[in-house]
Design an enzyme around this catalytic site. Structure first.
Site, mmCIF file in Angstrom:
data_model
loop_
_atom_site.group_PDB
_atom_site.id
_atom_site.type_symbol
_atom_site.label_atom_id
_atom_site.label_comp_id
_atom_site.label_asym_id
_atom_site.label_seq_id
_atom_site.Cartn_x
_atom_site.Cartn_y
_atom_site.Cartn_z
ATOM 1 N N ASN A 111 35.166 58.371 19.648
ATOM 2 C CA ASN A 111 35.139 57.907 21.035
ATOM 3 C C ASN A 111 36.476 57.315 21.470
ATOM 4 O O ASN A 111 36.976 57.613 22.557
ATOM 5 C CB ASN A 111 34.051 56.842 21.215
ATOM 6 C CG ASN A 111 32.757 57.190 20.520
ATOM 7 O OD1 ASN A 111 32.685 57.117 19.300
ATOM 8 N ND2 ASN A 111 31.739 57.547 21.279
ATOM 9 N N ASP A 141 29.632 58.502 12.549
ATOM 10 C CA ASP A 141 28.609 57.828 13.360
ATOM 11 C C ASP A 141 27.773 58.818 14.164
ATOM 12 O O ASP A 141 26.678 58.470 14.634
ATOM 13 C CB ASP A 141 29.260 56.838 14.326
ATOM 14 C CG ASP A 141 30.008 55.731 13.608
ATOM 15 O OD1 ASP A 141 29.789 55.556 12.397
ATOM 16 O OD2 ASP A 141 30.821 55.050 14.260
ATOM 17 N N ARG A 188 28.052 51.780 13.665
ATOM 18 C CA ARG A 188 28.311 51.031 14.889
ATOM 19 C C ARG A 188 26.999 50.766 15.612
ATOM 20 O O ARG A 188 26.141 50.078 15.082
ATOM 21 C CB ARG A 188 29.323 51.754 15.778
ATOM 22 C CG ARG A 188 29.941 50.839 16.852
ATOM 23 C CD ARG A 188 31.030 51.511 17.660
ATOM 24 N NE ARG A 188 32.210 51.792 16.874
ATOM 25 C CZ ARG A 188 33.232 52.497 17.296
ATOM 26 N NH1 ARG A 188 33.193 53.028 18.512
ATOM 27 N NH2 ARG A 188 34.286 52.690 16.524
ATOM 28 N N GLU A 243 24.250 48.467 9.806
ATOM 29 C CA GLU A 243 25.013 47.227 9.839
ATOM 30 C C GLU A 243 24.941 46.551 11.197
ATOM 31 O O GLU A 243 25.247 45.364 11.333
ATOM 32 C CB GLU A 243 26.481 47.515 9.508
ATOM 33 C CG GLU A 243 27.176 48.401 10.536
ATOM 34 C CD GLU A 243 28.597 48.778 10.176
ATOM 35 O OE1 GLU A 243 29.064 48.336 9.106
ATOM 36 O OE2 GLU A 243 29.237 49.510 10.953
ATOM 37 N N GLN A 297 30.620 56.109 1.778
ATOM 38 C CA GLN A 297 29.833 57.024 2.611
ATOM 39 C C GLN A 297 30.718 57.905 3.488
ATOM 40 O O GLN A 297 30.309 58.980 3.897
ATOM 41 C CB GLN A 297 28.831 56.253 3.460
ATOM 42 C CG GLN A 297 29.410 55.261 4.442
ATOM 43 C CD GLN A 297 28.408 54.214 4.862
ATOM 44 O OE1 GLN A 297 27.534 54.480 5.689
ATOM 45 N NE2 GLN A 297 28.512 53.033 4.299
#
Length: 403
Positions: A111, A141, A188, A243, A297
């Site tokens: 983004n 993400d 996120r 998270e 990851q």
């Protein structure tokens, strides 16, 4: 429409690196080296931040053997950055592009990188400098809009699926030791990675048993009730949390562990899994522990999805083609086809529709409990991780010896 003149091409990598981000670099470079309209093929070291310092490498001078090797190399071969362009940076960037006769600008990222590319395209137009700017999608993400999915996600989801399965096997060996295990994923504000950990489940008793995603406000009482019920049934519980989960007041869990913000003012989070462990220990009096795979990851070369790698290469190649066709201020997208078998083609979307916009996990991918994925999510995500994860063998412990 085609680009009106010959020129040089520059490419950079930005944001969190992935296991397949270099495949996009290779795809873009392969296409550039094959077209006579592109003279110099350059790489910016550490993204736009390196370009501002004129840290530029000549990619035509690299060993021909390098590109095939980079297909299987994780992390960003050119180096990455998390630099937000300032308004006073833009004239300097345009001046550098002019001096190096760069007409084609490719930026691989998510983004925030789309925001950088969009602002640069606008600055070039304002300066009446002919520049073709294309954003190449990348993020584990999986939260870029207007693309079916993002390169990098499939490999990260594969790693997390395998890691969750492996960690569960350890718990099964001594479930009374730490019966409650909490695994924390990145992501996120989107729950795509957390959801992906369920892709090896075969029935309702398989782990993970509870998924906590940012799209759903966290309610402690409901969570504890569900943990206790599963524990009474199975004797252990595997939980995967993002998270970035928030409570019903909109506060991040474990906000006391927040480590500030990045250059784009996104919170740097730490503490969700640890907060949940303490909650379970205090309220249920059960032993609990947490695992945080962290950068693993993103980077596990052993878990690269072949599908993900192929599609990362494809979007890089098509970014170069789009620029040569005169497209600018756009991002390459993946368009999904399920017939006759799963495959993707590519499209383009205006960068102003992508920059700083997040696509969250849609409601239909979560069941009524909002703590597990639906069959629709399996249909969506399973092709992205490549070969299916194979289940492990288990001894039937009901076959006890009778005297």
């Amino acid at each position: 429409m085609f680009a009106s003149q010959k020129g040089n091409l520059i490419i950079g990598q930005s944001g969190g690196a992935t296991a397949v981000i270099n495949a996009s670099l290779v795809g873009a470079v392969d296409a550039a080296l094959q077209d006579a309209r592109i003279q110099g093929v350059y790489g910016m070291l550490h993204g736009i931040e390196g370009l501002l310092k004129e840290q530029i490498v000549d990619l035509r001078q690299q060993s021909p053997r390098l590109w095939q090797q980079l297909l299987h190399t994780p992390s960003a071969a050119l180096g990455s950055c998390r630099y937000k362009l300032r308004d006073d940076d833009l004239p300097h960037v345009i001046d550098i592009l002019r001096r190096y006769e760069i007409r084609y600008f490719l930026y691989i990222g998510g983004n925030d990188s789309a925001d950088t590319a969009h602002r640069l395209a606008a600055a070039a137009r304002a300066e009446q400098y002919e520049l073709y700017t294309i954003s190449v999608p990348k993020t584990i993400d999986n939260d870029l809009p207007f693309t079916d999915h993002c390169p990098g996600y499939g490999s990260a989801a594969r790693f997390l699926t395998q890691a969750t399965l492996d960690s569960t096997m350890n718990t099964l060996s001594m479930p009374w030791h730490y019966p409650i295990k909490i695994i924390e994923t990145m992501g996120r504000n989107a729950g795509w990675l957390t959801a992906g950990t369920a892709l090896a489940r075969r029935d309702e008793d398989d782990a993970p048993h509870i998924l906590l995603v940012p799209e759903q406000p966290f309610n402690a009482d409901r969570f504890l009730s569900r943990v206790e019920a599963i524990y009474r049934k199975l004797g252990y519980v595997i939980i995967v949390t993002s998270e970035a989960i928030k409570d019903e007041q909109g506060q991040y869990l474990g906000a006391v562990g927040q480590a500030g913000v990045d250059a784009f003012h996104h919170p740097l989070l730490s503490g969700a899994a640890q907060t949940l462990v303490e909650l379970v220990k205090q309220k249920l009096q059960l032993r609990a522990r947490f695992e945080k795979p962290g950068d693993l990851q993103r980077m596990s070369a052993q878990n690269i999805s072949a599908t993900d790698q192929d599609e990362a290469y494809l979007v890089g190649k098509m970014a170069t083609h789009a620029a040569l066709q005169g497209e600018s201020d756009k991002m390459v997208t993946l368009i999904r086809h399920d017939e006759p078998i799963y495959h993707c083609t590519t499209g383009l979307v205006e960068l102003e529709q992508v920059a700083n916009v997040q696509r969250l996990l849609p409601p239909e991918f979560l069941d009524d409990s909002k703590t597990m994925v639906t069959s629709a999510f399996y249909h969506y995500a399973l092709p992205l991780i490549g070969e299916p994860i194979k289940p492990y063998a288990r001894i039937d412990r009901t076959k006890v010896v009778q005297k």
